[in-house]
Design a protein around this motif. Sequence first.
Motif, mmCIF file in Angstrom:
data_model
loop_
_atom_site.group_PDB
_atom_site.id
_atom_site.type_symbol
_atom_site.label_atom_id
_atom_site.label_comp_id
_atom_site.label_asym_id
_atom_site.label_seq_id
_atom_site.Cartn_x
_atom_site.Cartn_y
_atom_site.Cartn_z
ATOM 1 N N THR A 3 -2.395 -0.431 -0.243
ATOM 2 C CA THR A 3 -3.734 -0.850 -1.386
ATOM 3 C C THR A 3 -3.826 -0.592 -2.691
ATOM 4 O O THR A 3 -2.983 0.436 -3.260
ATOM 5 N N LYS A 4 -3.726 -1.563 -3.225
ATOM 6 C CA LYS A 4 -3.815 -1.527 -4.933
ATOM 7 C C LYS A 4 -4.844 -1.725 -5.020
ATOM 8 O O LYS A 4 -4.813 -2.917 -5.277
ATOM 9 N N ALA A 5 -5.835 -1.142 -6.215
ATOM 10 C CA ALA A 5 -7.367 -1.781 -6.452
ATOM 11 C C ALA A 5 -6.847 -2.260 -8.124
ATOM 12 O O ALA A 5 -7.359 -2.719 -8.563
ATOM 13 N N ASN A 6 -5.661 -1.942 -8.468
ATOM 14 C CA ASN A 6 -5.602 -2.034 -9.640
ATOM 15 C C ASN A 6 -4.286 -1.499 -10.305
ATOM 16 O O ASN A 6 -3.640 -0.653 -9.210
ATOM 17 N N ASP A 7 -3.900 -1.179 -11.354
ATOM 18 C CA ASP A 7 -2.821 -0.764 -11.503
ATOM 19 C C ASP A 7 -2.595 1.066 -11.977
ATOM 20 O O ASP A 7 -1.135 1.161 -11.702
ATOM 21 N N SER A 8 -3.930 1.502 -11.980
ATOM 22 C CA SER A 8 -3.291 2.677 -11.357
ATOM 23 C C SER A 8 -3.719 3.451 -10.313
ATOM 24 O O SER A 8 -3.761 4.737 -10.231
ATOM 25 N N GLU A 9 -4.245 2.794 -9.417
ATOM 26 C CA GLU A 9 -4.342 3.394 -8.523
ATOM 27 C C GLU A 9 -3.152 3.132 -7.196
ATOM 28 O O GLU A 9 -3.257 1.608 -7.116
ATOM 29 N N ASP A 10 -3.049 4.526 -6.094
ATOM 30 C CA ASP A 10 -1.725 3.627 -5.578
ATOM 31 C C ASP A 10 -2.909 4.989 -4.057
ATOM 32 O O ASP A 10 -2.723 5.936 -4.428
ATOM 33 N N VAL A 11 -3.215 3.374 -3.169
ATOM 34 C CA VAL A 11 -4.411 4.010 -2.219
ATOM 35 C C VAL A 11 -2.737 3.873 -0.674
ATOM 36 O O VAL A 11 -2.781 2.957 -0.696
ATOM 37 N N ARG A 12 -3.358 4.619 0.128
ATOM 38 C CA ARG A 12 -2.507 4.787 1.194
ATOM 39 C C ARG A 12 -3.213 5.311 2.273
ATOM 40 O O ARG A 12 -3.862 6.609 1.675
ATOM 41 N N ALA A 13 -2.858 5.061 3.747
ATOM 42 C CA ALA A 13 -3.808 4.781 4.867
ATOM 43 C C ALA A 13 -2.729 5.696 5.645
ATOM 44 O O ALA A 13 -1.277 4.944 5.839
ATOM 45 N N PHE A 14 -2.549 7.153 6.702
ATOM 46 C CA PHE A 14 -1.982 7.147 7.188
ATOM 47 C C PHE A 14 -2.284 7.752 8.970
ATOM 48 O O PHE A 14 -3.358 8.292 8.620
ATOM 49 N N VAL A 15 -2.185 6.958 9.731
ATOM 50 C CA VAL A 15 -2.502 7.952 10.796
ATOM 51 C C VAL A 15 -1.415 8.860 11.361
ATOM 52 O O VAL A 15 -0.184 8.623 11.247
ATOM 53 N N GLN A 16 -2.603 10.166 12.025
ATOM 54 C CA GLN A 16 -1.797 11.014 12.497
ATOM 55 C C GLN A 16 -2.543 11.775 14.194
ATOM 56 O O GLN A 16 -3.371 11.001 14.005
ATOM 57 N N THR A 17 -1.850 12.155 14.748
ATOM 58 C CA THR A 17 -2.519 12.591 16.105
ATOM 59 C C THR A 17 -2.811 14.475 15.990
ATOM 60 O O THR A 17 -2.188 14.664 14.921
ATOM 61 N N ALA A 18 -3.552 14.767 15.990
ATOM 62 C CA ALA A 18 -4.208 15.767 16.688
ATOM 63 C C ALA A 18 -4.480 16.829 17.832
ATOM 64 O O ALA A 18 -4.655 16.108 18.338
ATOM 65 N N GLU A 19 -3.878 16.988 18.636
ATOM 66 C CA GLU A 19 -4.542 18.025 20.044
ATOM 67 C C GLU A 19 -5.839 18.732 20.196
ATOM 68 O O GLU A 19 -5.296 19.543 18.404
ATOM 69 N N GLN A 20 -6.401 18.193 20.587
ATOM 70 C CA GLN A 20 -7.595 18.587 20.802
ATOM 71 C C GLN A 20 -7.768 19.060 22.499
ATOM 72 O O GLN A 20 -8.290 18.567 23.146
ATOM 73 N N GLY A 21 -7.921 20.232 23.237
ATOM 74 C CA GLY A 21 -8.515 20.940 23.737
ATOM 75 C C GLY A 21 -7.680 20.270 24.701
ATOM 76 O O GLY A 21 -8.004 19.830 26.461
#
Length: 69
Positions: A3-21
């Motif tokens: 996403t780019k809210a404005n020209d100075s912001e570079d926001v990204r989302a990442f999906v990762q996995t983790a082991e739990q029990g």
Amino acid sequence: MSTKANDSEDVRAFVQTAEQGGEFVWVITLVDFAAQKVKRSMVSDDTFAMRAAAQDAGEAYLKGLTEDR
């Protein structure tokens, strides 16, 4: 997701996995690269028997969040 809210912001989302029990959870992390910081992380309440299932569920959840915007 990017996403780019404005020209100075570079926001990204990442999906990762983790082991739990012996099972897996998805982790979604929102990173603001312009500010060089993590804005938010979310971890699933549900657990999955396989890493691929957790990854798919996390990607589907992220897609749903993106469409809600």
